[in-house]
Design a protein around this motif. Structure first.
Motif, PDB file in Angstrom:
ATOM      1  N   LEU A 298       8.404   5.403  -2.032  1.00 52.94           N
ATOM      2  CA  LEU A 298       8.124   6.667  -1.364  1.00 52.94           C
ATOM      3  C   LEU A 298       8.084   7.805  -2.369  1.00 52.94           C
ATOM      4  O   LEU A 298       8.859   7.817  -3.333  1.00 52.94           O
ATOM      5  CB  LEU A 298       9.212   6.960  -0.326  1.00 52.94           C
ATOM      6  CG  LEU A 298       9.331   5.969   0.827  1.00 52.94           C
ATOM      7  CD1 LEU A 298      10.644   6.192   1.579  1.00 52.94           C
ATOM      8  CD2 LEU A 298       8.150   6.094   1.776  1.00 52.94           C
ATOM      9  N   PRO A 299       7.203   8.783  -2.169  1.00 55.27           N
ATOM     10  CA  PRO A 299       7.209   9.960  -3.035  1.00 55.27           C
ATOM     11  C   PRO A 299       8.567  10.652  -2.978  1.00 55.27           C
ATOM     12  O   PRO A 299       9.206  10.720  -1.914  1.00 55.27           O
ATOM     13  CB  PRO A 299       6.102  10.842  -2.433  1.00 55.27           C
ATOM     14  CG  PRO A 299       5.262   9.933  -1.606  1.00 55.27           C
ATOM     15  CD  PRO A 299       6.176   8.852  -1.115  1.00 55.27           C
ATOM     16  N   ALA A 300       9.010  11.168  -4.108  1.00 58.45           N
ATOM     17  CA  ALA A 300      10.335  11.783  -4.171  1.00 58.45           C
ATOM     18  C   ALA A 300      10.471  12.953  -3.215  1.00 58.45           C
ATOM     19  O   ALA A 300      11.553  13.201  -2.661  1.00 58.45           O
ATOM     20  CB  ALA A 300      10.633  12.228  -5.599  1.00 58.45           C
ATOM     21  N   ASN A 301       9.391  13.675  -2.969  1.00 57.93           N
ATOM     22  CA  ASN A 301       9.499  14.890  -2.154  1.00 57.93           C
ATOM     23  C   ASN A 301       9.687  14.614  -0.669  1.00 57.93           C
ATOM     24  O   ASN A 301       9.989  15.531   0.096  1.00 57.93           O
ATOM     25  CB  ASN A 301       8.262  15.769  -2.360  1.00 57.93           C
ATOM     26  CG  ASN A 301       6.989  15.124  -1.842  1.00 57.93           C
ATOM     27  OD1 ASN A 301       6.766  13.936  -2.014  1.00 57.93           O
ATOM     28  ND2 ASN A 301       6.130  15.910  -1.224  1.00 57.93           N
ATOM     29  N   VAL A 302       9.552  13.360  -0.221  1.00 60.23           N
ATOM     30  CA  VAL A 302       9.731  13.076   1.212  1.00 60.23           C
ATOM     31  C   VAL A 302      11.060  12.376   1.487  1.00 60.23           C
ATOM     32  O   VAL A 302      11.328  11.999   2.641  1.00 60.23           O
ATOM     33  CB  VAL A 302       8.566  12.221   1.770  1.00 60.23           C
ATOM     34  CG1 VAL A 302       7.238  12.906   1.559  1.00 60.23           C
ATOM     35  CG2 VAL A 302       8.568  10.811   1.196  1.00 60.23           C
TER      36      VAL A 302
ATOM     37  N   VAL B  91       0.850  -1.182   0.000  1.00 59.03           N
ATOM     38  CA  VAL B  91       0.000   0.000   0.000  1.00 59.03           C
ATOM     39  C   VAL B  91       0.889   1.237   0.000  1.00 59.03           C
ATOM     40  O   VAL B  91       2.044   1.185   0.439  1.00 59.03           O
ATOM     41  CB  VAL B  91      -0.954   0.028   1.214  1.00 59.03           C
ATOM     42  CG1 VAL B  91      -1.910  -1.153   1.175  1.00 59.03           C
ATOM     43  CG2 VAL B  91      -0.180   0.033   2.521  1.00 59.03           C
ATOM     44  N   SER B  92       0.358   2.332  -0.481  1.00 57.76           N
ATOM     45  CA  SER B  92       1.142   3.562  -0.546  1.00 57.76           C
ATOM     46  C   SER B  92       1.337   4.158   0.843  1.00 57.76           C
ATOM     47  O   SER B  92       0.629   3.821   1.799  1.00 57.76           O
ATOM     48  CB  SER B  92       0.435   4.582  -1.444  1.00 57.76           C
ATOM     49  OG  SER B  92      -0.756   5.046  -0.816  1.00 57.76           O
ATOM     50  N   LEU B  93       2.300   5.072   0.956  1.00 57.87           N
ATOM     51  CA  LEU B  93       2.539   5.755   2.222  1.00 57.87           C
ATOM     52  C   LEU B  93       1.296   6.517   2.656  1.00 57.87           C
ATOM     53  O   LEU B  93       0.922   6.505   3.833  1.00 57.87           O
ATOM     54  CB  LEU B  93       3.738   6.703   2.083  1.00 57.87           C
ATOM     55  CG  LEU B  93       4.103   7.523   3.326  1.00 57.87           C
ATOM     56  CD1 LEU B  93       4.448   6.626   4.501  1.00 57.87           C
ATOM     57  CD2 LEU B  93       5.259   8.471   3.011  1.00 57.87           C
ATOM     58  N   GLU B  94       0.655   7.176   1.717  1.00 57.08           N
ATOM     59  CA  GLU B  94      -0.573   7.923   2.040  1.00 57.08           C
ATOM     60  C   GLU B  94      -1.659   6.980   2.554  1.00 57.08           C
ATOM     61  O   GLU B  94      -2.333   7.262   3.547  1.00 57.08           O
ATOM     62  CB  GLU B  94      -1.068   8.680   0.810  1.00 57.08           C
ATOM     63  CG  GLU B  94      -2.339   9.474   1.049  1.00 57.08           C
ATOM     64  CD  GLU B  94      -2.839  10.174  -0.210  1.00 57.08           C
ATOM     65  OE1 GLU B  94      -3.785  10.971  -0.089  1.00 57.08           O
ATOM     66  OE2 GLU B  94      -2.298   9.910  -1.302  1.00 57.08           O
TER      67      GLU B  94
ATOM     68  N   THR C  84      18.128   2.996  -4.399  1.00 56.28           N
ATOM     69  CA  THR C  84      18.564   4.367  -4.130  1.00 56.28           C
ATOM     70  C   THR C  84      18.877   4.597  -2.655  1.00 56.28           C
ATOM     71  O   THR C  84      19.837   5.307  -2.325  1.00 56.28           O
ATOM     72  CB  THR C  84      17.489   5.365  -4.583  1.00 56.28           C
ATOM     73  OG1 THR C  84      16.232   5.012  -3.976  1.00 56.28           O
ATOM     74  CG2 THR C  84      17.320   5.341  -6.091  1.00 56.28           C
ATOM     75  N   GLU C  85      18.093   3.993  -1.753  1.00 56.46           N
ATOM     76  CA  GLU C  85      18.314   4.224  -0.328  1.00 56.46           C
ATOM     77  C   GLU C  85      19.518   3.460   0.212  1.00 56.46           C
ATOM     78  O   GLU C  85      19.866   3.583   1.387  1.00 56.46           O
ATOM     79  CB  GLU C  85      17.064   3.879   0.478  1.00 56.46           C
ATOM     80  CG  GLU C  85      16.568   2.461   0.350  1.00 56.46           C
ATOM     81  CD  GLU C  85      15.529   2.312  -0.750  1.00 56.46           C
ATOM     82  OE1 GLU C  85      15.831   2.693  -1.893  1.00 56.46           O
ATOM     83  OE2 GLU C  85      14.426   1.820  -0.465  1.00 56.46           O
ATOM     84  N   LEU C  86      20.165   2.663  -0.647  1.00 58.90           N
ATOM     85  CA  LEU C  86      21.371   1.929  -0.262  1.00 58.90           C
ATOM     86  C   LEU C  86      22.646   2.631  -0.724  1.00 58.90           C
ATOM     87  O   LEU C  86      23.749   2.213  -0.362  1.00 58.90           O
ATOM     88  CB  LEU C  86      21.333   0.519  -0.859  1.00 58.90           C
ATOM     89  CG  LEU C  86      20.220  -0.378  -0.335  1.00 58.90           C
ATOM     90  CD1 LEU C  86      20.039  -1.580  -1.250  1.00 58.90           C
ATOM     91  CD2 LEU C  86      20.511  -0.826   1.077  1.00 58.90           C
TER      92      LEU C  86
END
Length: 286
Positions: free
Chosen positions: A131-135, A104-107, A170-172
């Motif tokens: 995750l949305p790029a802006n967060v 499910v999405s973060l929202e 990307t988060e790695l």
């Protein structure tokens, strides 16, 4: 230990993972070189239904029946295709499948209605797959995300659910001297926030999956079973470069309980689901 020290250790630990092929952990080295307590098989084996999203759009119930006939025992949802929670629960019961997890999405995961639907269906886990790029622009953003996921996990707990985050690459990749995933983990409560390790994206991010699993015991209850070709392409399971026997040996220490086969864009989704089930069913550890 203060927060800055914790962030440094965790971030540094993940930075070490990015170099895991040259400096594996001692446990990972033992797993590769010798016998260990291992599961008899990838059981229960599941499939992430995003792989079969075209089929799901044509018919949820028929797709679940197909998945069960291939030999899968669990599914992970990525959308319900206009079905109500009661209809999904009934379809699962009719097919003989269970659905311990859903993406499910973060929202969405922050909404009580999502929690209520998941509890009605019978999910155990809600996983945020991206995750949305802006967060996620800065390391401070990742720290705030860890705190945010802890709050989400606390709400989920009140519904009898648990939450996890699904990694990409990307988060790695370190920036400003730290690894975003390390910052996220340091800022989140390990009792409330877990990881769903995507084996392809770990490798794509320069991380040895075996080393990753041995470094985070108990925090990785689920994995996405994918394979990676020599040039970084996503390939059919068993045709790539991942060391599946070593991954199996690492599974007990990591605490893995659910294995979900996935391919983001298989050439022929049903054929992929069949071949993956057959290949993994023959996999042994010696």
């Amino acid at each position: 230990m203060n927060r800055r020290t914790a962030l440094g250790l965790l971030g540094g630990g993940l930075l070490g993972l990015a170099r895991a092929r040259s400096t594996p952990s001692s446990l990972a080295a033992q797993i590769r070189s010798g016998p260990a307590r291992v599961p008899a098989a990838l059981d229960p084996l599941g499939i992430q239904l995003y792989t079969l999203r075209g089929r799901m759009a044509d018919g949820v119930e028929a797709t679940l029946d197909l998945v069960a006939s291939i030999g899968y025992r669990e599914v992970e949802f990525a959308g319900y295709f206009q079905r109500t929670p009661a209809q999904i629960r009934a379809a699962l019961r009719a097919s003989g499948l269970s659905a311990p997890s859903a993406h499910v999405s973060l929202e969405a995961v922050e909404q009580e209605a999502t929690m209520a639907a998941a509890a009605e269906i019978g999910h155990q886990w809600l996983v945020v797959p991206s995750l949305p790029a802006n967060v996620r622009q800065t390391l401070n953003d990742w720290s705030r995300l860890g705190e945010r996921f802890t709050r989400i996990g606390r709400t989920a707990q009140s519904w009898g659910l648990r939450t996890a985050y699904h990694n990409h690459d990307t988060e790695l990749r370190p920036f400003d001297g730290e690894v975003p995933l390390g910052v996220f983990l340091a800022a989140s409560d390990p009792a409330l926030v877990h990881l769903q390790a995507d084996l392809f994206w770990l490798a794509q991010g320069g991380v040895d999956p075996v080393d990753f699993l041995t470094r985070w015991p108990g925090r990785v209850p689920m994995v996405h079973v994918k394979d990676r070709g020599p040039n970084g392409e996503m390939v059919d399971i068993g045709t790539g470069t991942l060391d599946w026997r070593a991954i199996l040996r690492a599974a007990p220490a990591a605490g893995i309980r659910h294995w979900f086969v996935e391919h983001d864009n298989p050439e022929e989704p049903v054929a992929f689901a069949r071949s993956a089930r057959q290949w993994l069913g023959r996999l042994t550890v010696d």
